[in-house]
Scaffold this active site. Sequence first.
Site, PDB file in Angstrom:
ATOM      1  N   SER A   1     -53.293 -14.120 -18.566  1.00  9.93           N
ATOM      2  CA  SER A   1     -53.776 -13.620 -17.275  1.00  9.93           C
ATOM      3  C   SER A   1     -52.613 -13.269 -16.367  1.00  9.93           C
ATOM      4  CB  SER A   1     -54.635 -14.699 -16.599  1.00  9.93           C
ATOM      5  OG  SER A   1     -54.908 -14.340 -15.255  1.00  9.93           O
TER       6      SER A   1
ATOM      7  N   TYR B   1     -55.615 -22.876 -13.056  1.00  3.47           N
ATOM      8  CA  TYR B   1     -55.819 -21.792 -14.027  1.00  3.47           C
ATOM      9  C   TYR B   1     -54.500 -21.039 -14.250  1.00  3.47           C
ATOM     10  CZ  TYR B   1     -57.808 -17.399 -15.869  1.00  3.47           C
ATOM     11  OH  TYR B   1     -58.104 -16.289 -16.628  1.00  3.47           O
ATOM     12  N   ALA B   2     -53.803 -20.731 -13.144  1.00  5.67           N
ATOM     13  CA  ALA B   2     -52.528 -20.006 -13.261  1.00  5.67           C
ATOM     14  C   ALA B   2     -51.526 -20.807 -14.077  1.00  5.67           C
ATOM     15  CB  ALA B   2     -51.970 -19.713 -11.864  1.00  5.67           C
ATOM     16  N   ALA B   3     -51.481 -22.133 -13.850  1.00  2.00           N
ATOM     17  CA  ALA B   3     -50.542 -22.974 -14.608  1.00  2.00           C
ATOM     18  C   ALA B   3     -50.909 -22.973 -16.090  1.00  2.00           C
ATOM     19  CB  ALA B   3     -50.556 -24.397 -14.060  1.00  2.00           C
ATOM     20  N   SER B   4     -52.211 -23.022 -16.371  1.00  2.00           N
ATOM     21  CA  SER B   4     -52.630 -23.031 -17.781  1.00  2.00           C
ATOM     22  C   SER B   4     -52.264 -21.706 -18.454  1.00  2.00           C
ATOM     23  CB  SER B   4     -54.130 -23.312 -17.898  1.00  2.00           C
ATOM     24  OG  SER B   4     -54.912 -22.200 -17.499  1.00  2.00           O
ATOM     25  N   LYS B   5     -52.441 -20.601 -17.735  1.00  2.00           N
ATOM     26  CA  LYS B   5     -52.154 -19.282 -18.323  1.00  2.00           C
ATOM     27  C   LYS B   5     -50.644 -19.046 -18.416  1.00  2.00           C
ATOM     28  CE  LYS B   5     -56.343 -18.086 -19.144  1.00  2.00           C
ATOM     29  NZ  LYS B   5     -56.833 -17.730 -20.481  1.00  2.00           N
TER      30      LYS B   5
HETATM   31  N1  LIG Z   1     -62.754 -11.665 -17.121  1.00  2.00           N
HETATM   32  C1  LIG Z   1     -61.579 -11.523 -16.510  1.00  2.00           C
HETATM   33  O1  LIG Z   1     -61.467 -10.825 -15.485  1.00  2.00           O
HETATM   34  C2  LIG Z   1     -60.355 -12.207 -17.081  1.00  2.00           C
HETATM   35  C3  LIG Z   1     -59.126 -11.958 -16.457  1.00  2.00           C
HETATM   36  C4  LIG Z   1     -57.980 -12.567 -16.965  1.00  2.00           C
HETATM   37  C5  LIG Z   1     -58.072 -13.393 -18.085  1.00  2.00           C
HETATM   38  N2  LIG Z   1     -59.284 -13.618 -18.663  1.00  2.00           N
HETATM   39  C6  LIG Z   1     -59.336 -14.516 -19.825  1.00  2.00           C
HETATM   40  O2  LIG Z   1     -60.058 -13.916 -20.875  1.00  2.00           O
HETATM   41  C7  LIG Z   1     -60.683 -14.939 -21.662  1.00  2.00           C
HETATM   42  C8  LIG Z   1     -62.157 -14.591 -21.850  1.00  2.00           C
HETATM   43  O3  LIG Z   1     -62.791 -14.663 -20.582  1.00  2.00           O
HETATM   44  P1  LIG Z   1     -64.198 -13.990 -20.246  1.00  2.00           P
HETATM   45  O4  LIG Z   1     -64.018 -13.346 -18.938  1.00  2.00           O
HETATM   46  O5  LIG Z   1     -64.678 -13.222 -21.407  1.00  2.00           O
HETATM   47  O6  LIG Z   1     -65.072 -15.318 -20.006  1.00  2.00           O
HETATM   48  P2  LIG Z   1     -66.556 -15.726 -20.411  1.00  2.00           P
HETATM   49  O7  LIG Z   1     -66.891 -16.892 -19.565  1.00  2.00           O
HETATM   50  O8  LIG Z   1     -67.459 -14.559 -20.424  1.00  2.00           O
HETATM   51  O9  LIG Z   1     -66.368 -16.225 -21.922  1.00  2.00           O
HETATM   52  C9  LIG Z   1     -65.611 -17.378 -22.203  1.00  2.00           C
HETATM   53  C10 LIG Z   1     -66.216 -18.061 -23.414  1.00  2.00           C
HETATM   54  O10 LIG Z   1     -65.395 -19.205 -23.708  1.00  2.00           O
HETATM   55  C11 LIG Z   1     -66.249 -20.258 -24.081  1.00  2.00           C
HETATM   56  N3  LIG Z   1     -65.592 -21.533 -23.855  1.00  2.00           N
HETATM   57  C12 LIG Z   1     -65.144 -22.040 -22.682  1.00  2.00           C
HETATM   58  N4  LIG Z   1     -64.634 -23.255 -22.878  1.00  2.00           N
HETATM   59  C13 LIG Z   1     -64.754 -23.522 -24.203  1.00  2.00           C
HETATM   60  C14 LIG Z   1     -64.414 -24.624 -25.012  1.00  2.00           C
HETATM   61  N5  LIG Z   1     -63.860 -25.749 -24.516  1.00  2.00           N
HETATM   62  N6  LIG Z   1     -64.674 -24.564 -26.335  1.00  2.00           N
HETATM   63  C15 LIG Z   1     -65.261 -23.467 -26.865  1.00  2.00           C
HETATM   64  N7  LIG Z   1     -65.616 -22.393 -26.153  1.00  2.00           N
HETATM   65  C16 LIG Z   1     -65.365 -22.431 -24.825  1.00  2.00           C
HETATM   66  C17 LIG Z   1     -67.489 -20.085 -23.199  1.00  2.00           C
HETATM   67  O11 LIG Z   1     -68.615 -20.783 -23.757  1.00  2.00           O
HETATM   68  C18 LIG Z   1     -67.648 -18.581 -23.193  1.00  2.00           C
HETATM   69  O12 LIG Z   1     -68.488 -18.146 -24.245  1.00  2.00           O
HETATM   70  C19 LIG Z   1     -60.436 -16.262 -20.923  1.00  2.00           C
HETATM   71  O13 LIG Z   1     -59.343 -16.927 -21.506  1.00  2.00           O
HETATM   72  C20 LIG Z   1     -60.061 -15.815 -19.525  1.00  2.00           C
HETATM   73  O14 LIG Z   1     -59.218 -16.741 -18.881  1.00  2.00           O
HETATM   74  C21 LIG Z   1     -60.435 -13.038 -18.193  1.00  2.00           C
END
Ligand SMILES: NC(=O)c1ccc[n+]([C@@H]2O[C@H](COP(=O)([O-])OP(=O)(O)OC[C@H]3O[C@@H](n4cnc5c(N)ncnc54)[C@H](O)[C@@H]3O)[C@@H](O)[C@H]2O)c1
Length: 247
Positions: free
Chosen positions: A142, A155-159
């Site tokens: 991210s 979240y920022a620290a994790s990413k």
């Molecule tokens: N959507 C954005 O704008 C955005 C921006 C930057 C980064 N991201 C990153 O992209 C990735 C996908 O995000 P998204 O927006 O599709 O989110 P989303 O919430 O639509 O999907 C995330 C999925 O991860 C699953 N999940 C969460 N914790 C879990 C766990 N402990 N074990 C198994 N499954 C788990 C959830 O059940 C869900 O199906 C994430 O890592 C997010 O941080 C998204």
Amino acid sequence: MVSIQNKVALVTGAASGIGRAAAHLLALEGAQVLAVDRDESGVGRVCEAISARGARAGCAVCDLGEAEQIRAMVESALAQYGRIDVLVHAAGICHAMPLLQLSDDQWRETLRINLDGTFFLTRDVGRAMVEQGSGTMILMTSDRGVYGSIDYAHYAASKGGMIALTKSLALALGKHGVTVNGLNPGMTDTPLARTANPKNWDIKAAADVLGKAAMPDEIAQTILFLAGTGGAYTTGQILGTRIRYGQ
Ligand SMILES: NC(=O)c1ccc[n+]([C@@H]2O[C@H](COP(=O)([O-])OP(=O)(O)OC[C@H]3O[C@@H](n4cnc5c(N)ncnc54)[C@H](O)[C@@H]3O)[C@@H](O)[C@H]2O)c1
């Protein structure tokens, strides 16, 4: 062109958003997909939908913050498919909380899933890929992991940790034929992003570089590129989908 036809692709976070879109696209492009999520009914529906389109997907339920569950899931995937060629790691959580109000538990839960889980998963899949002598990983990182954040410091620290891990994995695994890249998707229209931005979604989306938020299918196209041709020699890179705008 590097084809992903008949490659085995393990996709996490596959029940929703970006992971779901990636699972669909990789399967439609000919990969054997293993869709993984902790949301059992959600990931089951995704597998059914992929199968209904004539493509191949199995599914597994796993809490991707738990080392033992991850180890068992990877072992089972290897027993079933014999190899893992592509890892798309899109499972993650993101909850807003001002930095000074963060509780111990909120901090730990975000780091447990987003960073600890990424280490456990990439270590276990990495061992298999090194043994194969090939493979590619795409980790969803991210912009916040690069620039920091007031209301998403955990979240920022994790990413940020994931970004450093991506580079370390690339260095450690490159000579074994394995490439590892991070992808910062930017503002993408998923449940995670909608929940994290409950107010002014349309205004924020309109202010983004392309005048809109990305759709998960659009991010999946970049993942497909990195899973195939793009991941052939590129490694240790954190790709952004667009130039970052101020926030
Ligand atoms: N959507 C954005 O704008 C955005 C921006 C930057 C980064 N991201 C990153 O992209 C990735 C996908 O995000 P998204 O927006 O599709 O989110 P989303 O919430 O639509 O999907 C995330 C999925 O991860 C699953 N999940 C969460 N914790 C879990 C766990 N402990 N074990 C198994 N499954 C788990 C959830 O059940 C869900 O199906 C994430 O890592 C997010 O941080 C998204």
